[in-house]
Motif scaffolding. Structure first.
Motif, short mmCIF file in Angstrom:
data_model
loop_
_atom_site.label_atom_id
_atom_site.label_comp_id
_atom_site.label_asym_id
_atom_site.label_seq_id
_atom_site.Cartn_x
_atom_site.Cartn_y
_atom_site.Cartn_z
N TYR A 81 0.69 -1.10 -0.06
CA TYR A 81 0.07 -0.15 0.12
C TYR A 81 0.87 1.24 -0.13
CZ TYR A 81 -2.98 3.63 1.84
OH TYR A 81 -3.79 4.88 1.76
N LEU A 82 1.98 1.22 0.82
CA LEU A 82 3.01 2.26 0.69
C LEU A 82 3.65 2.58 -0.61
CD1 LEU A 82 4.84 2.25 4.29
CD2 LEU A 82 3.04 3.54 3.41
N ARG A 83 3.70 1.41 -1.30
CA ARG A 83 4.29 1.54 -2.62
C ARG A 83 3.21 2.02 -3.43
NH1 ARG A 83 5.75 -3.34 -2.80
NH2 ARG A 83 7.85 -3.15 -2.14
N TYR A 84 2.04 1.84 -3.38
CA TYR A 84 0.88 2.11 -4.21
C TYR A 84 0.79 3.59 -4.16
CZ TYR A 84 -4.08 2.81 -5.28
OH TYR A 84 -5.35 3.40 -5.75
N ILE A 85 1.18 4.17 -2.89
CA ILE A 85 1.06 5.78 -2.65
C ILE A 85 2.00 6.54 -2.73
CG2 ILE A 85 -1.15 5.54 -1.21
CD1 ILE A 85 0.37 6.15 1.15
N ASP A 86 3.30 5.66 -3.20
CA ASP A 86 4.34 6.13 -3.54
C ASP A 86 5.13 6.82 -2.18
OD1 ASP A 86 6.58 6.81 -5.25
OD2 ASP A 86 6.01 8.74 -5.76
N HIS A 87 5.19 6.08 -0.89
CA HIS A 87 5.68 6.42 0.05
C HIS A 87 7.20 6.06 0.04
CE1 HIS A 87 6.25 6.92 4.56
NE2 HIS A 87 5.09 7.55 4.39
N THR A 88 7.93 7.01 0.81
CA THR A 88 9.54 6.44 0.71
C THR A 88 9.77 5.19 1.78
OG1 THR A 88 9.97 7.82 2.64
CG2 THR A 88 10.21 8.67 0.30
N TYR A 89 9.05 4.80 2.58
CA TYR A 89 9.27 3.73 3.58
C TYR A 89 9.08 2.44 2.98
CZ TYR A 89 10.05 6.60 7.91
OH TYR A 89 10.82 7.13 8.78
N ALA A 90 8.31 2.33 1.61
CA ALA A 90 7.84 1.01 1.00
C ALA A 90 9.21 0.12 0.69
CB ALA A 90 7.14 1.43 -0.06
N ASP A 91 10.36 0.94 0.26
CA ASP A 91 11.49 0.17 -0.37
C ASP A 91 12.60 0.58 0.49
OD1 ASP A 91 10.37 -1.66 -2.51
OD2 ASP A 91 9.44 0.18 -3.11
N GLN A 92 12.65 1.43 1.41
CA GLN A 92 13.84 1.75 2.25
C GLN A 92 14.03 0.92 3.33
OE1 GLN A 92 13.30 5.48 4.22
NE2 GLN A 92 15.66 6.14 4.33
N HIS A 93 14.74 -0.14 2.91
CA HIS A 93 15.06 -1.26 3.93
C HIS A 93 16.37 -1.78 4.38
CE1 HIS A 93 15.17 -4.50 0.80
NE2 HIS A 93 14.26 -3.39 0.21
N ALA A 94 17.29 -1.19 3.46
CA ALA A 94 18.67 -1.55 3.73
C ALA A 94 19.16 -1.26 5.12
CB ALA A 94 19.55 -1.02 2.75
N TYR A 95 19.86 -2.18 5.73
CA TYR A 95 20.25 -2.03 7.26
C TYR A 95 21.21 -0.92 7.20
CZ TYR A 95 22.34 -2.70 11.65
OH TYR A 95 22.99 -2.30 12.95
N GLY A 96 21.16 0.19 8.15
CA GLY A 96 21.94 1.19 8.25
C GLY A 96 21.11 2.56 7.73
N GLN A 97 19.87 2.27 7.36
CA GLN A 97 18.96 3.39 6.76
C GLN A 97 18.17 3.98 7.89
OE1 GLN A 97 16.94 1.61 3.47
NE2 GLN A 97 18.51 2.86 1.94
N GLY A 98 18.59 3.48 9.37
CA GLY A 98 17.76 3.88 10.55
C GLY A 98 17.29 2.79 11.31
N PRO A 99 17.21 3.13 12.30
CA PRO A 99 16.48 1.92 13.57
C PRO A 99 15.29 1.47 13.23
CG PRO A 99 16.44 3.94 14.45
CD PRO A 99 16.96 4.46 13.15
#
Length: 410
Positions: free
Chosen positions: A278-296
């Motif tokens: 759903y986040l990807r559908y609404i073009d939200h940045t968290y949808a694919d921001q999942h690499a370790y080191g991008q935040g806790p």
């Protein structure tokens, strides 16, 4: 302009409506209700209630592991003990470091699947161990430590950290995300023995050798890390296993408080995937921001972002299950060094696994075996019942005589 009497069509986002319905139905299925303020109220705080709340997530993990269980279990089940295999007077614990893509790694995974609460895979720096009973070649327990949770209020308050201090010195702490004994050793208070092994010279040296000189993933700075302390959290609220863990006057685990009851364990993988889509559908940045080191704790933040986008209150992340938090201080001056960043760790009181085990056997295991001898009636095949929907696969393989494997060598 619509004329009087014309039907008015209201635009409804069916995708959002369907996702909201699924979320409400899932929380209702788990037994959550709402408070007057609209926050979640768990069905209870006892162990049975906590197991129930984790049931969907656990079943999901077991289903995802069906191919693994089918392929590997026949060769590994004989490493689990029956009560008659165990002579408490002769138990001889030893640690074996687990490497990836080995049969030991498969055994670790199979043992972890028997846990009533699903365990994390850990992230970042990791050390995993099998705890063997040398007297019979059977598995006693499992230990895994990994990179710590970044935000943990009770830990930071206990140490006296501000945000800067934590960022600079968190590298010297690890979390025990898997820690426990396997039946029938758990009935002999083997969980206490396994927990005490966190404060061993063996773990301290392994960490120093593996991660003593490393670059911080987030900070990208060279850090000379030393394992000052290990934090662990009870999965069942207040812990009767970890409390009062002292041997010969040395405190092995210290209770430092409780978590706030926030998290995402009540959001299973299938629902999290839909929230992420759903986040990807609404073009939200968290949808694919999942690499370790991008935040806790990316998953926590991603779930929170999706719920907010759907119009839910932030309180939906507050499941209300508070867990007891413990700290194991490997250096006697750990808190002082973690707080100030000054000083050399005093690890003179650390003992070997063998020394700790001898004390723990005399303190807990042997007396328990005499007072509560029920462990003798445990059969290794009983472990199969702990694998949920995979139990029938294991039983079929046992009946076909496929429970074989390489003999454990010390």
């Amino acid at each position: 302009m619509p004329k009087k009497g014309d039907a008015i069509i209201i635009g409804v986002n069916l995708r959002e409506a369907n996702l909201k319905r699924k979320l409400r139905e899932h929380l209702h299925f788990l037994g959550f209700t709402k408070t007057d303020e609209g926050a979640l109220r768990p069905p209870g705080n006892g162990k049975d209630a906590i197991r129930t709340l984790h049931s969907a997530q656990r079943e999901e993990r077991l289903i995802a592991s069906e191919n693994f269980v089918t392929k590997k279990s026949g060769k590994l089940m004989h490493y689990f003990a029956s009560g008659l295999d165990v002579n408490p007077e002769k138990i001889s614990p030893v640690l074996e470091r687990v490497s990836s893509s080995t049969w030991q790694s498969d055994l670790f995974r199979l043992a972890a699947l028997s846990w009533s609460v699903p365990v994390s895979n850990g992230f970042g720096r990791r050390l995993r161990y099998l705890v063997w009973d040398q007297s019979n070649g059977k598995l006693m327990g499992i230990i895994a430590i990994g990179d710590p949770v970044f935000n943990l209020g009770v830990r930071d308050k206990f140490i006296g950290w501000n945000t800067h201090d934590r960022g600079a010195r968190l590298v010297n702490i690890m979390d025990a995300y898997v820690l426990g004994a396997i039946p029938p050793y758990n009935s002999l208070l083997g969980g206490k023995l396994v927990a005490c092994l966190l404060r061993s010279r063996d773990l301290y040296d392994d960490f120093a050798q593996t991660y003593g000189a490393s670059t911080g993933i987030i900070s990208q700075q060279e850090k000379k890390a030393r394992l000052m302390a290990i934090v662990t959290t009870s999965s069942m609220g207040r812990s009767s296993v970890y409390n009062r863990l002292k041997l010969n006057g040395t405190e092995y685990l210290k209770s430092i408080g409780y978590t706030g009851g926030w998290g995402h364990f009540h959001i299973p993988d299938w629902l999290f995937t839909e929230l992420r889509d759903y986040l990807r559908y609404i073009d939200h940045t968290y949808a694919d921001q999942h690499a370790y080191g991008q935040g806790p704790n990316w998953r926590l933040r991603t779930t929170r972002a999706a719920l907010a986008a759907l119009g839910f209150k932030d309180d939906l992340m507050r499941h209300g299950i508070q867990r007891e938090v413990f700290i194991c201080q490997l250096a006697s001056n750990a808190v002082s060094i973690l707080h100030t960043g000054k000083g050399q760790p005093d690890v003179s009181s650390l003992q070997s696994v063998e020394q700790i085990a001898d004390m723990a056997l005399d303190r807990w295991v042997i007396p328990r075996s005499k007072n509560v001898p029920d462990f003798k009636y445990w059969k290794s095949s009983d472990l199969i019942d702990l694998f949920g929907n995979q139990a029938h696969l294991l039983r079929t393989q046992m009946e076909l005589g496929k429970a074989f494997g390489s003999t454990y060598r010390n």
